[in-house]
Each structure stands twice: as structure tokens, then as C-alpha cells.
Design a protein around this motif. Structure first.
Motif, short mmCIF file in Angstrom:
data_model
loop_
_atom_site.label_atom_id
_atom_site.label_comp_id
_atom_site.label_asym_id
_atom_site.label_seq_id
_atom_site.Cartn_x
_atom_site.Cartn_y
_atom_site.Cartn_z
N LYS A 48 0.83 -1.21 0.00
CA LYS A 48 0.00 0.00 0.00
C LYS A 48 0.87 1.27 0.00
CE LYS A 48 -2.92 -1.26 3.43
NZ LYS A 48 -2.84 -2.73 3.59
N THR A 49 2.08 1.15 -0.51
CA THR A 49 2.93 2.33 -0.75
C THR A 49 2.97 2.60 -2.25
OG1 THR A 49 5.02 1.13 -1.11
CG2 THR A 49 4.37 1.58 1.19
N HIS A 50 3.63 3.67 -2.64
CA HIS A 50 3.71 4.03 -4.06
C HIS A 50 4.84 3.30 -4.79
CE1 HIS A 50 1.31 7.47 -2.54
NE2 HIS A 50 0.82 7.51 -3.77
N MET A 51 5.46 2.33 -4.12
CA MET A 51 6.55 1.59 -4.76
C MET A 51 6.02 0.80 -5.95
SD MET A 51 9.81 1.21 -4.59
CE MET A 51 10.00 2.06 -3.04
N THR A 52 6.72 0.90 -7.08
CA THR A 52 6.39 0.17 -8.31
C THR A 52 7.62 -0.58 -8.78
OG1 THR A 52 7.05 2.03 -9.71
CG2 THR A 52 4.73 1.95 -9.01
#
Length: 504
Positions: A48-52
Motif C-alpha cells: 500500500k505504498t507508491h513503490m512500483t
């Protein structure tokens, strides 16, 4: 000095678009398999973080560019990674992971501590019911966290940990203690720390006034400066040394952990060390894509350096971990609150964010308003345990965990309300969840070691030294000068305050 250019890989990361959390799982159905990692008794969830994928690849390139692997190897080899003070940082050796000579020395000092604990349990120092631990900073925060988290009904002695030089703290700590049945542990790396030594002297006076025959005979010194402890009055047989290469905020694994080892029992302390050692091996040997402390540092770097977040919030949804936010404030902010690189050059951007937090569900009714609807983007970290720490109705623990998971879901999802903007939630707000099987010595040891290595990984990515703390010294120096020479040469505000409160 001119500010250095940012690493090439960081500039490439900054150019990547920010993902939309509301649709991120739809965009990547395999997201859980990539960003959820289980290591021993702990599950880490960064989904649920913006890590891609692109961000992860960019940060892996940054780690290589900053020489992460070599810096990590130097840490475990006992090389002088604390370059400003010319010292190694050998807290992993206290857990059995590091330079073989340092590991052997740590084992010998642990054996010395265990022998003294055995003697205390056999009443060689007389009947003991209370432990008064006096220290400050890492010399108090670590033992306090361990005793509070793992204690409860398991404590074999009453334990009070005092750090504040405010006499009120000491008075309250000893209010219900019998001075004739109290053991004093004085924890100070240098055995010169002003606040600690003043509290220790007052504790000795308390014993003298109560008629304790040999008050210094009830003192255990926890220090890297045994000679100073002897000069202060502690017998050599009651001194538990630790290595000069073990920093204060990393020292709970050494003799600084004495009150926890005594109050909880040696088996619990050993399990704490073993849990931390397992995390050491994971950090040292795992592939970067599956390395929990390193991935956590990537997330930290994204929000601090790319998204411009100045704070990071931590909420323990378990009463046993209520002291964890305070412990991590020192670990993270004292370690990485720097403005120059290892080479003494200005850093190329922000370093450590402000760490803050609290306990769920209390915090939901205090600060979560800002997290959900405020204008400041704050990455949130939730910590919870599958197993409860009590034997009450399971509804208590179910409500606790449901609230924890619901908060993460709400931060991500948000809620639209076109007719009433005051009741709308923007969502797209990141959170991490760390889920323990239970708050056991092994799990707590692994968790704390995870945060230590995460802090180190952040420092490597930033190019700074996390093992010095010169920023805490100036205020101390000024205080000493006021005591020694009186108030002179200060700004008008300071002079007025001293005159009003101290009559000088």
C-alpha cells in the motif's frame, strides 16, 4: 562548499510518475507477491505504498551506485564505518554476527553478565526485589522497551528505569521500593554522563539515608569505561563492560540489556539475541530484491527525497509495543539527522524525516484526522501482532486488529462526497504494515534489528555516517559552562531566563 550533484539513479527515480494507490492493485495483480515479504516471525507489507517495479529498479541502481554491498560488508567485518570517530559499529557482534574476534569478546562479556546474574539470583548481594536502572538515551530507551514489551506477569523483579534528570522521575521510581532490597544498575558508556551520574548519586544518598550498610555494594556498572566506574566506587566484580565500538542507541544487546536479562531471565535475553541474529543474517545474505531492511529504506527514501515528506508516523497496535515509537525516534533521528556526507560535504537533499507516532487505537481519536484529511502527506507504518498479549475476551484483540487494518485500507481508498467536501477523504495515502506472529523475545529481537539495519541502509543511500551524534553535544557544553562559569555572553533571551528561573 558547493552542494554535490544528486546520483544519476536518484535523478532517474525523480523523473518517474507517481502511481495512484487507488488503482495500484488493479494495475499490478502480482503486487502482493512482490511487496510482501515474510522473514521469520514477521510479515512486511509494502503493497500500500507508491513503490512500483520501476521505482524498485531505480532504487536498486541507487544502492549499487552508493556501494551498498561494500558498506554492508564493512559493517559486519568490523571495519571503521564510523569514519568521523574512527570506530567500527559492532552491535551485530553482540548477537554473534560479525568479526570473529569481536564476536568472541562479546560472548565472553555475555558470560560474565550471566555469571553475575546467577550470583544475584543466589542472593550473593542479599535479597533483591527491585531493580533501579539509571541511564539516558540508548542506555535507557532500549532496556525500557524490552522490559515493558516482554515483562507483564513474567517479570521476576520490580523494574524502574530512570533517565530524566528531573528529580521527580527518580522520586516516583523509588517511591514504592525498599532501599534494602534494591539493586541499582548505572548505565553509561563513558560513566561521565551528567544526568546519569547525578541520578546515580541521588540514588546512593537515598540508600545511605535509609541506613543501607554498603550502598555501593548494591550497584552494578554497565559501561565501556570500567576504570571510571571503579573510581566512582563500584567494585570491579560488579562492573559489566561492553565494547567501545557499540554505540549507545545500538547497545541493548550488550550489558546495557542487564536489567532485561535479570528481570526476564537469561533464556528470554538469549532468544532476543537469536532473533536479532536471524535478521542480521537475512540483511547480510539476502538478495536485494528480497531484503526487508533495504526495501524499507527504498520506501523511506522515496517519501523523503522524492515526495518531500518531512515526517514518518509509526503506530503500534499492541500495548506491549507502546514504547517502540520513542525508541525509534532516537534510533532514526539521532542516526540520520545529518546535513553532511561521510566526506564532510553538504548532503544533496533531505535526510531523516521526523519520526513520531503512538499507540492504536488511542491515536485514531487524536491524530488520525490529519493523516486522513490534512494537507500534509505522511507515510504511516502500522505494527501489530496476530497473537494477543492478554487472556481477556478475544473480542478485544479482534477489534484492535480490525481497526489497524481498516485504517490502512481507508488511507489508501479514501471516500468521495461531492455534496459535502468536509466528509470527503482524498485517499491515495501510503501505509506499511508489519505483522508479528506474537510479541516474543525472538520476534522483538528481529524487529529491532530490522529497524537498525533499515537505518543503516538509509544512511548508505544518503551517503552519510549514521554512527556519530555530534548534534547532541553543543547544548550539553553550554549547560556545563553555565554550571562552571556562570551565565555570561549569551543572548538577551537566555540571560533573562537564567536570571528569572535560577536567580543568577
Amino acid at each position: 562548499m558547493t552542494s554535490p550533484a544528486q546520483p544519476d539513479s536518484l535523478a532517474a527515480i525523480a523523473a518517474l510518475p507517481q502511481a495512484d494507490l487507488k488503482s495500484i492493485f488493479t494495475a499490478d495483480p502480482d503486487r502482493l507477491s512482490k511487496l510482501v515479504l515474510t522473514q521469520g516471525p514477521i510479515r512486511f507489507d509494502w503493497s500500500k505504498t507508491h513503490m512500483t517495479d520501476d521505482l524498485l529498479s531505480g532504487f536498486l541502481a541507487l544502492a549499487e551506485e552508493q556501494g551498498f554491498a561494500a558498506r554492508r560488508d564493512a559493517l559486519f567485518a568490523g571495519e571503521p564505518v564510523n569514519n568521523t570517530e574512527g570506530r567500527a559499529a559492532e552491535h551485530p557482534a553482540e548477537r554473534g554476527e560479525g568479526n570473529p574476534d569481536s564476536v568472541a569478546r562479546a560472548k565472553a562479556l555475555h558470560a560474565r553478565m550471566r555469571a553475575l546474574i546467577d550470583a544475584i539470583e543466589a542472593e550473593a548481594l542479599g535479597p533483591i526485589r527491585h531493580i533501579l536502572h539509571i541511564g539516558i538515551g540508548g542506555s535507557a530507551l532500549g532496556p525500557d522497551l524490552i522490559v515493558d514489551a516482554l515483562g507483564g506477569d513474567n517479570l521476576r523483579y520490580d523494574v524502574a528505569i530512570v533517565s530524566n534528570v528531573d528529580g521527580t522521575a527518580l522520586e516516583r521510581a523509588i517511591r514504592d521500593f525498599d532501599p534494602h532490597a534494591t539493586l541499582i544498575a548505572v548505565a553509561s558508556k563513558t560513566f561521565t554522563t551528567t544526568e546519569t551520574m547525578l541520578n546515580a548519586a541521588s540514588a546512593i544518598n537515598w540508600m545511605v539515608e535509609a541506613g543501607v550498610e554498603d550502598p555501593y555494594g548494591k550497584v552494578i556498572a554497565l559501561t565501556a569505561s570500567p576504570d571510571k566506574a571503579i573510581a566512582w566506587g563500584v567494585d570491579e566484580t560488579r562492573i559489566l563492560p561492553f565494547a567501545e565500538s557499540v554505540g549507545g542507541r545500538y547497545s541493548l544487546w550488550s550489558s546495557i540489556g542487564f536489567p532485561a536479562a535479570l528481570a526476564l531471565g537469561w533464556d528470554a535475553f538469549e532468544s532476543l539475541l537469536e532473533g536479532a541474529a536471524a535478521m542480521d543474517r537475512h540483511f547480510r545474505l539476502s538478495d536485494p530484491k528480497e531484503n526487508a531492511p533495504l526495501i524499507a529504506a527504498f520506501v523511506d527514501q522515496y517519501y523523503t527525497r522524492i515526495a518531500g515528506c518531512e515526517t514518518r508516523a509509526l503506530f503500534a497496535y499492541d500495548e506491549r509495543l507502546k514504547l517502540l515509537p520513542s525508541y525509534l525516534q532516537q534510533l532514526e533521528m539521532e542516526s540520520n539527522g545529518k546535513s553532511v556526507t561521510r566526506d564532510g560535504e553538504p548532503v544533496d537533499g533531505p535526510t531523516a524525516p521526523i519520526t513520531w507516532g503512538g499507540v492504536g487505537t488511542d491515536a485514531q481519536h487524536a491524530v488520525f484526522q490529519l493523516l486522513h484529511q490534512g494537507t500534509v502527506l505522511t507515510p504511516v507504518e502500522f505494527i501489530a501482532s496476530i497473537e494477543p498479549g492478554h487472556t481477556l475476551d478475544p473480542a478485544h484483540h479482534r477489534a484492535l486488529l480490525v481497526n489497524c487494518f481498516a485504517q490502512g485500507a481507508a488511507l489508501l481508498r479514501g471516500k468521495e462526497n461531492p455534496s459535502d467536501p468536509a466528509r470527503a477523504y482524498p485517499g491515495n495515502r501510503p501505509s506499511t504494515t508489519i505483522l508479528l506472529d506474537d510479541v516474543t523475545p525472538e520476534a522483538l529481537g528481529a524487529l529491532i534489528a530490522f529497524y537498525e539495519h533499515r537505518t543503516f541502509a538509509n544512511a548508505v543511500l544518503l551517503g552519510i555516517n549514521p554512527f556519530d551524534q555530534f548534534g547532541v553535544e553543543l547544548g550539553k557544553e553550554i549547560a556545563k559552562s553555565i554550571e562552571a562559569e556562570g551565565p555570561k555572553g549569551f543572548d538577551p533571551s537566555t540571560m533573562a531566563l537564567i536570571g528569572l528561573a535560577l536567580g543568577e
